[in-house]
Write a protein that holds these residues in place. Sequence first.
Motif, PDB file in Angstrom:
ATOM      1  N   GLY A   1       0.838  -1.187   0.000  1.00 15.08           N
ATOM      2  CA  GLY A   1       0.000   0.000   0.000  1.00 15.08           C
ATOM      3  C   GLY A   1       0.872   1.235   0.000  1.00 15.08           C
ATOM      4  N   ALA A   2       0.244   2.395  -0.204  1.00 13.52           N
ATOM      5  CA  ALA A   2       1.019   3.642  -0.239  1.00 13.52           C
ATOM      6  C   ALA A   2       0.177   4.799   0.261  1.00 13.52           C
ATOM      7  CB  ALA A   2       1.511   3.930  -1.651  1.00 13.52           C
ATOM      8  N   LEU A   3       0.834   5.686   0.970  1.00 17.64           N
ATOM      9  CA  LEU A   3       0.269   7.001   1.272  1.00 17.64           C
ATOM     10  C   LEU A   3       0.614   7.920   0.105  1.00 17.64           C
ATOM     11  CD1 LEU A   3       1.248   7.580   5.007  1.00 17.64           C
ATOM     12  CD2 LEU A   3      -1.070   7.674   4.105  1.00 17.64           C
ATOM     13  N   TYR A   4      -0.382   8.532  -0.525  1.00 22.76           N
ATOM     14  CA  TYR A   4      -0.070   9.463  -1.613  1.00 22.76           C
ATOM     15  C   TYR A   4      -0.221  10.896  -1.113  1.00 22.76           C
ATOM     16  CZ  TYR A   4      -5.187   9.737  -2.314  1.00 22.76           C
ATOM     17  OH  TYR A   4      -6.536   9.910  -2.146  1.00 22.76           O
ATOM     18  N   VAL A   5       0.669  11.772  -1.617  1.00 20.90           N
ATOM     19  CA  VAL A   5       0.731  13.136  -1.112  1.00 20.90           C
ATOM     20  C   VAL A   5       0.265  14.162  -2.144  1.00 20.90           C
ATOM     21  CG1 VAL A   5       2.537  12.601   0.541  1.00 20.90           C
ATOM     22  CG2 VAL A   5       3.176  13.346  -1.756  1.00 20.90           C
ATOM     23  N   GLY A   6      -0.415  13.728  -3.174  1.00 17.10           N
ATOM     24  CA  GLY A   6      -0.937  14.649  -4.175  1.00 17.10           C
ATOM     25  C   GLY A   6      -1.378  13.893  -5.411  1.00 17.10           C
ATOM     26  N   ASP A   7      -1.957  14.610  -6.346  1.00 19.05           N
ATOM     27  CA  ASP A   7      -2.516  14.000  -7.547  1.00 19.05           C
ATOM     28  C   ASP A   7      -1.464  13.261  -8.370  1.00 19.05           C
ATOM     29  OD1 ASP A   7      -4.898  15.152  -6.776  1.00 19.05           O
ATOM     30  OD2 ASP A   7      -4.683  16.897  -8.088  1.00 19.05           O
ATOM     31  N   ASN A   8      -0.308  13.892  -8.575  1.00 16.72           N
ATOM     32  CA  ASN A   8       0.727  13.289  -9.418  1.00 16.72           C
ATOM     33  C   ASN A   8       1.425  12.131  -8.725  1.00 16.72           C
ATOM     34  OD1 ASN A   8       0.501  15.192 -11.695  1.00 16.72           O
ATOM     35  ND2 ASN A   8       1.207  16.684 -10.196  1.00 16.72           N
ATOM     36  N   ASN A   9       1.538  12.196  -7.421  1.00 15.70           N
ATOM     37  CA  ASN A   9       2.103  11.101  -6.654  1.00 15.70           C
ATOM     38  C   ASN A   9       1.159   9.895  -6.680  1.00 15.70           C
ATOM     39  OD1 ASN A   9       2.449  10.200  -3.271  1.00 15.70           O
ATOM     40  ND2 ASN A   9       4.087   9.928  -4.733  1.00 15.70           N
ATOM     41  N   ARG A  10      -0.119  10.157  -6.586  1.00 14.41           N
ATOM     42  CA  ARG A  10      -1.103   9.069  -6.658  1.00 14.41           C
ATOM     43  C   ARG A  10      -1.027   8.381  -8.016  1.00 14.41           C
ATOM     44  NH1 ARG A  10      -7.517   9.853  -5.236  1.00 14.41           N
ATOM     45  NH2 ARG A  10      -8.128   7.645  -5.343  1.00 14.41           N
ATOM     46  N   ALA A  11      -0.927   9.172  -9.077  1.00 16.61           N
ATOM     47  CA  ALA A  11      -0.838   8.601 -10.419  1.00 16.61           C
ATOM     48  C   ALA A  11       0.417   7.757 -10.576  1.00 16.61           C
ATOM     49  CB  ALA A  11      -0.867   9.725 -11.457  1.00 16.61           C
ATOM     50  N   TYR A  12       1.493   8.156  -9.930  1.00 17.55           N
ATOM     51  CA  TYR A  12       2.749   7.397  -9.980  1.00 17.55           C
ATOM     52  C   TYR A  12       2.557   6.008  -9.369  1.00 17.55           C
ATOM     53  CZ  TYR A  12       7.803   6.534  -9.399  1.00 17.55           C
ATOM     54  OH  TYR A  12       9.074   6.022  -9.454  1.00 17.55           O
TER      55      TYR A  12
ATOM     56  N   GLU B   1      -5.677  19.683  -8.859  1.00 21.41           N
ATOM     57  CA  GLU B   1      -6.917  20.170  -8.248  1.00 21.41           C
ATOM     58  C   GLU B   1      -6.987  19.837  -6.764  1.00 21.41           C
ATOM     59  OE1 GLU B   1     -10.266  18.712 -10.374  1.00 21.41           O
ATOM     60  OE2 GLU B   1      -9.780  19.780 -12.225  1.00 21.41           O
ATOM     61  N   ASN B   2      -6.324  18.749  -6.356  1.00 18.12           N
ATOM     62  CA  ASN B   2      -6.351  18.332  -4.952  1.00 18.12           C
ATOM     63  C   ASN B   2      -4.977  18.411  -4.312  1.00 18.12           C
ATOM     64  OD1 ASN B   2      -9.217  17.341  -5.037  1.00 18.12           O
ATOM     65  ND2 ASN B   2      -8.321  15.970  -6.562  1.00 18.12           N
ATOM     66  N   ASP B   3      -4.124  19.249  -4.866  1.00 19.35           N
ATOM     67  CA  ASP B   3      -2.748  19.326  -4.389  1.00 19.35           C
ATOM     68  C   ASP B   3      -2.495  20.687  -3.750  1.00 19.35           C
ATOM     69  OD1 ASP B   3       0.003  18.480  -4.088  1.00 19.35           O
ATOM     70  OD2 ASP B   3      -0.354  17.149  -5.794  1.00 19.35           O
ATOM     71  N   THR B   4      -1.233  21.024  -3.515  1.00 20.31           N
ATOM     72  CA  THR B   4      -0.930  22.255  -2.790  1.00 20.31           C
ATOM     73  C   THR B   4      -0.825  23.477  -3.693  1.00 20.31           C
ATOM     74  OG1 THR B   4       1.422  21.679  -2.868  1.00 20.31           O
ATOM     75  CG2 THR B   4       0.197  21.074  -0.881  1.00 20.31           C
ATOM     76  N   ALA B   5      -0.539  23.282  -4.980  1.00 16.97           N
ATOM     77  CA  ALA B   5      -0.531  24.379  -5.943  1.00 16.97           C
ATOM     78  C   ALA B   5      -1.685  24.137  -6.919  1.00 16.97           C
ATOM     79  CB  ALA B   5       0.802  24.448  -6.682  1.00 16.97           C
ATOM     80  N   ARG B   6      -2.786  24.828  -6.701  1.00 13.94           N
ATOM     81  CA  ARG B   6      -4.007  24.591  -7.481  1.00 13.94           C
ATOM     82  C   ARG B   6      -4.167  25.705  -8.506  1.00 13.94           C
ATOM     83  NH1 ARG B   6      -7.931  22.572  -2.432  1.00 13.94           N
ATOM     84  NH2 ARG B   6      -6.391  21.030  -1.660  1.00 13.94           N
ATOM     85  N   PRO B   7      -4.103  25.362  -9.786  1.00  9.60           N
ATOM     86  CA  PRO B   7      -4.134  26.387 -10.830  1.00  9.60           C
ATOM     87  C   PRO B   7      -5.341  27.302 -10.713  1.00  9.60           C
ATOM     88  CG  PRO B   7      -3.519  24.267 -11.755  1.00  9.60           C
ATOM     89  CD  PRO B   7      -3.929  24.007 -10.334  1.00  9.60           C
ATOM     90  N   ASP B   8      -5.064  28.593 -10.731  1.00  6.41           N
ATOM     91  CA  ASP B   8      -6.070  29.654 -10.677  1.00  6.41           C
ATOM     92  C   ASP B   8      -6.876  29.660  -9.382  1.00  6.41           C
ATOM     93  OD1 ASP B   8      -5.359  30.591 -13.258  1.00  6.41           O
ATOM     94  OD2 ASP B   8      -6.543  28.985 -14.159  1.00  6.41           O
ATOM     95  N   VAL B   9      -6.451  28.879  -8.417  1.00  9.96           N
ATOM     96  CA  VAL B   9      -7.055  28.931  -7.082  1.00  9.96           C
ATOM     97  C   VAL B   9      -6.087  29.644  -6.144  1.00  9.96           C
ATOM     98  CG1 VAL B   9      -7.954  27.587  -5.132  1.00  9.96           C
ATOM     99  CG2 VAL B   9      -8.406  26.845  -7.485  1.00  9.96           C
ATOM    100  N   ASN B  10      -4.924  29.051  -5.926  1.00 12.28           N
ATOM    101  CA  ASN B  10      -3.873  29.742  -5.171  1.00 12.28           C
ATOM    102  C   ASN B  10      -2.579  29.863  -5.965  1.00 12.28           C
ATOM    103  OD1 ASN B  10      -3.093  26.961  -4.962  1.00 12.28           O
ATOM    104  ND2 ASN B  10      -1.891  27.462  -3.139  1.00 12.28           N
ATOM    105  N   ALA B  11      -2.595  29.386  -7.224  1.00 12.95           N
ATOM    106  CA  ALA B  11      -1.361  29.354  -8.013  1.00 12.95           C
ATOM    107  C   ALA B  11      -1.591  29.822  -9.445  1.00 12.95           C
ATOM    108  CB  ALA B  11      -0.793  27.932  -8.028  1.00 12.95           C
ATOM    109  N   LEU B  12      -0.611  30.565  -9.949  1.00 12.29           N
ATOM    110  CA  LEU B  12      -0.515  30.879 -11.374  1.00 12.29           C
ATOM    111  C   LEU B  12       0.585  29.996 -11.940  1.00 12.29           C
ATOM    112  CD1 LEU B  12      -0.718  34.806 -11.280  1.00 12.29           C
ATOM    113  CD2 LEU B  12      -2.559  33.176 -11.788  1.00 12.29           C
ATOM    114  N   VAL B  13       0.243  29.184 -12.927  1.00  9.69           N
ATOM    115  CA  VAL B  13       1.168  28.201 -13.481  1.00  9.69           C
ATOM    116  C   VAL B  13       1.686  28.690 -14.830  1.00  9.69           C
ATOM    117  CG1 VAL B  13       1.447  25.801 -14.196  1.00  9.69           C
ATOM    118  CG2 VAL B  13      -0.056  26.368 -12.265  1.00  9.69           C
ATOM    119  N   PHE B  14       2.992  28.594 -15.039  1.00 11.66           N
ATOM    120  CA  PHE B  14       3.609  29.025 -16.289  1.00 11.66           C
ATOM    121  C   PHE B  14       4.494  27.897 -16.819  1.00 11.66           C
ATOM    122  CE2 PHE B  14       6.335  30.189 -12.786  1.00 11.66           C
ATOM    123  CZ  PHE B  14       7.599  29.831 -13.204  1.00 11.66           C
TER     124      PHE B  14
END
Length: 393
Positions: free
Chosen positions: A148-159, A319-332
């Motif tokens: 099993g695994a603890l996932y710490v964000g969307d991309n980690n879960r996908a990994y 969307e469920n991570d710490t840098a959420r586009p256009d919510v608390n983060a501007l992504v470039f």
Amino acid sequence: MSHPIQHFAPWYREVARRGALELHVLFCCDWGVQEVVDPGFATAFKWDVPLTEGYSHEFLPIARRPRRLGFFEVDNPQVATALDRFEPDVVQVLGWAYRTNWRALAWARRCRRPVLLYTDSNVKEQVAVWKVRLKRPLIRRFYRRVDGALYVGDNNRAYHRAYGLPEERLFPGVYPIDRARLLAAAPDRKAARRTLRSRHGVPEDAFLVISCGKYLPRKRHLDLAAAAAQLAARQRPVWALLVGEGPQRPELEAWLRQRQIRNVALTGFVNQAEIPHYYAAADAVAVPSDFDPHPLVVSEAASFGLPVLASDAIGCIGENDTARPDVNALVFPCGDVAGLVQGIARLLDDPALRRRMGEASLRISEWQDASVAAEALARASQALVRLGPRRTR
């Protein structure tokens, strides 16, 4: 664990305080407790926060003291003896990249105890083809022995999913910060802001963007320096502080000196007790890295209500991570200095946007605390005991 890590000590203390789990941490070496030269920082340092207080732990005998935390250097042949002595119901391992972790997996397989993986690896990592071909079979072999695994964000879960862990064995986790300590360290933020800015020559009315991390090419501190320089050339009141230390310092200093850049400063190594003052002094945080699996600077800065300027290559965007586009983060786009310039200018020119994103950062940071991580570990461990080891072993 390879060594005591400043971000995880509060997590383990909170687990011990709650008492839902009987926790015992096996450290492979004493980096961070004893002064050490970290190749990434290119300087000798020792963390100034307690790393081993408040929870049960031991330092395993190691084959030889590591000069860097490589696979064969982090090797503790007696880890099985320590596991026999403690008799855990669940073995948590942090990643696959140390020989001792493989020894722990072998013990768990032999004793039929479930293994809980914790890592910040993610699907966004750009790896050379030859490395992928070399590493992928090794990682798949490791994952076949993980239950099993603890996932710490969307991309980690996908990994974790990409390497075959089924959904029912994935548990929501947190890459923890000690939010209470961070906020308590700068109780008077206005005073901290004035003092810190004065120390580095930053005007009180300037829009200050900070980046935090080792001075390494992959952190792309030069992108922030270039963005700040371009904005200053347009007579915009923008400054940048590059918080950190490392082998790229001479290159950064030469770049600033040759271009006579006055609105960018290098801080040098900043220890844990002082880093909150830098967040208090800033108006936004930038993470321009081309590789950063789950940068904790995002969560820490969010605790101070800072909007995030994030390269699209970092691993905590979602969307469920710490840098959420256009919510608390501007992504470039990573490496796009013009995109970073545009993001800084947007925050500078739109106080309402800056306020909205700052408030969102505060809300997100509340769910990144060590207390949340402690509860997540308890839930995952108890669930994994019920599920037992996977048959793929």
